[in-house]
Design an enzyme around this catalytic site. Structure first.
Site, mmCIF file in Angstrom:
data_model
loop_
_atom_site.group_PDB
_atom_site.id
_atom_site.type_symbol
_atom_site.label_atom_id
_atom_site.label_comp_id
_atom_site.label_asym_id
_atom_site.label_seq_id
_atom_site.Cartn_x
_atom_site.Cartn_y
_atom_site.Cartn_z
ATOM 1 N N ASP A 140 0.866 -1.170 0.000
ATOM 2 C CA ASP A 140 0.000 0.000 0.000
ATOM 3 C C ASP A 140 0.908 1.226 0.000
ATOM 4 O O ASP A 140 1.799 1.333 0.852
ATOM 5 C CB ASP A 140 -0.896 -0.017 1.245
ATOM 6 C CG ASP A 140 -2.005 1.003 1.204
ATOM 7 O OD1 ASP A 140 -1.757 2.143 0.754
ATOM 8 O OD2 ASP A 140 -3.118 0.671 1.638
ATOM 9 N N ILE A 141 0.725 2.136 -0.954
ATOM 10 C CA ILE A 141 1.607 3.314 -1.020
ATOM 11 C C ILE A 141 1.185 4.396 -0.023
ATOM 12 O O ILE A 141 1.879 5.396 0.129
ATOM 13 C CB ILE A 141 1.737 3.882 -2.447
ATOM 14 C CG1 ILE A 141 0.385 4.345 -2.981
ATOM 15 C CG2 ILE A 141 2.399 2.867 -3.372
ATOM 16 C CD1 ILE A 141 0.481 5.155 -4.272
ATOM 17 N N GLU A 158 -12.678 2.351 -0.279
ATOM 18 C CA GLU A 158 -11.978 3.318 -1.125
ATOM 19 C C GLU A 158 -11.868 2.869 -2.581
ATOM 20 O O GLU A 158 -11.895 3.691 -3.483
ATOM 21 C CB GLU A 158 -10.582 3.604 -0.563
ATOM 22 C CG GLU A 158 -10.625 4.359 0.751
ATOM 23 C CD GLU A 158 -9.252 4.666 1.308
ATOM 24 O OE1 GLU A 158 -8.254 4.110 0.806
ATOM 25 O OE2 GLU A 158 -9.176 5.466 2.250
ATOM 26 N N HIS A 191 -10.377 -6.703 -1.753
ATOM 27 C CA HIS A 191 -8.976 -6.778 -1.336
ATOM 28 C C HIS A 191 -8.871 -6.976 0.175
ATOM 29 O O HIS A 191 -9.780 -6.643 0.923
ATOM 30 C CB HIS A 191 -8.189 -5.536 -1.762
ATOM 31 C CG HIS A 191 -8.730 -4.236 -1.251
ATOM 32 N ND1 HIS A 191 -9.857 -3.644 -1.778
ATOM 33 C CD2 HIS A 191 -8.288 -3.401 -0.281
ATOM 34 C CE1 HIS A 191 -10.091 -2.494 -1.148
ATOM 35 N NE2 HIS A 191 -9.155 -2.330 -0.225
ATOM 36 N N HIS A 251 -6.232 -6.302 3.508
ATOM 37 C CA HIS A 251 -5.095 -5.553 4.035
ATOM 38 C C HIS A 251 -4.349 -6.480 4.989
ATOM 39 O O HIS A 251 -4.956 -7.008 5.933
ATOM 40 C CB HIS A 251 -5.559 -4.327 4.825
ATOM 41 C CG HIS A 251 -6.252 -3.286 4.015
ATOM 42 N ND1 HIS A 251 -5.597 -2.195 3.495
ATOM 43 C CD2 HIS A 251 -7.546 -3.164 3.640
ATOM 44 C CE1 HIS A 251 -6.464 -1.446 2.836
ATOM 45 N NE2 HIS A 251 -7.659 -2.014 2.908
#
Length: 130
Positions: A28-29, A87, A92, A94
């Protein structure tokens, strides 16, 4: 096409840590903590629990060695797992190194990281997976 589909297709650069024919994992950026990884199915489905059962179980099995690698290379009590999905409309997971439940608080500010920070975290995870 979601931003995750563009990342999977290589249209947007990423800090990949693992991939197979069904899933893609990358940093994650905008991480909550160093080592925050996203695990994404290559099929574009909005909600995680809309994935077929066998696909969902394979996603967790794909994530398992990545979680272990995160625990090995980042100081943490364990690798936490979170499903938020608000978002980006693409299912997905995390994977986040955590020391307390508050480390999974997505309302907190994100870390400010450099490309060098991300490459360093990527290398640590990839080497631990090898």
């Amino acid at each position: 096409m979601t931003i995750f589909s563009k990342i999977i297709a290589g249209e947007i650069p990423s800090y990949a840590v693992a991939e197979n024919e069904h899933f893609f994992a990358f940093l994650d950026i905008f991480p909550l903590v160093e080592g925050h990884v996203l695990v994404v199915p290559k099929v574009e489905v909005d909600k995680l629990f809309d994935l077929p059962d066998d696909y969902l179980s394979r996603m967790l099995l794909f994530a398992k060695p990545i979680a272990r690698a995160i625990e090995e290379v980042f100081p943490c009590n364990r690798c936490g797992l979170s499903v938020v999905g608000l978002e980006v409309p693409h299912a997905h997971l995390h994977l986040i190194p955590i020391n307390s439940a508050d480390d999974l608080n997505f309302t907190r500010g994100k870390l400010s990281v450099t490309p060098e920070d991300l490459r360093r975290a990527q290398t640590k995870i990839v080497e631990a997976l090898a």
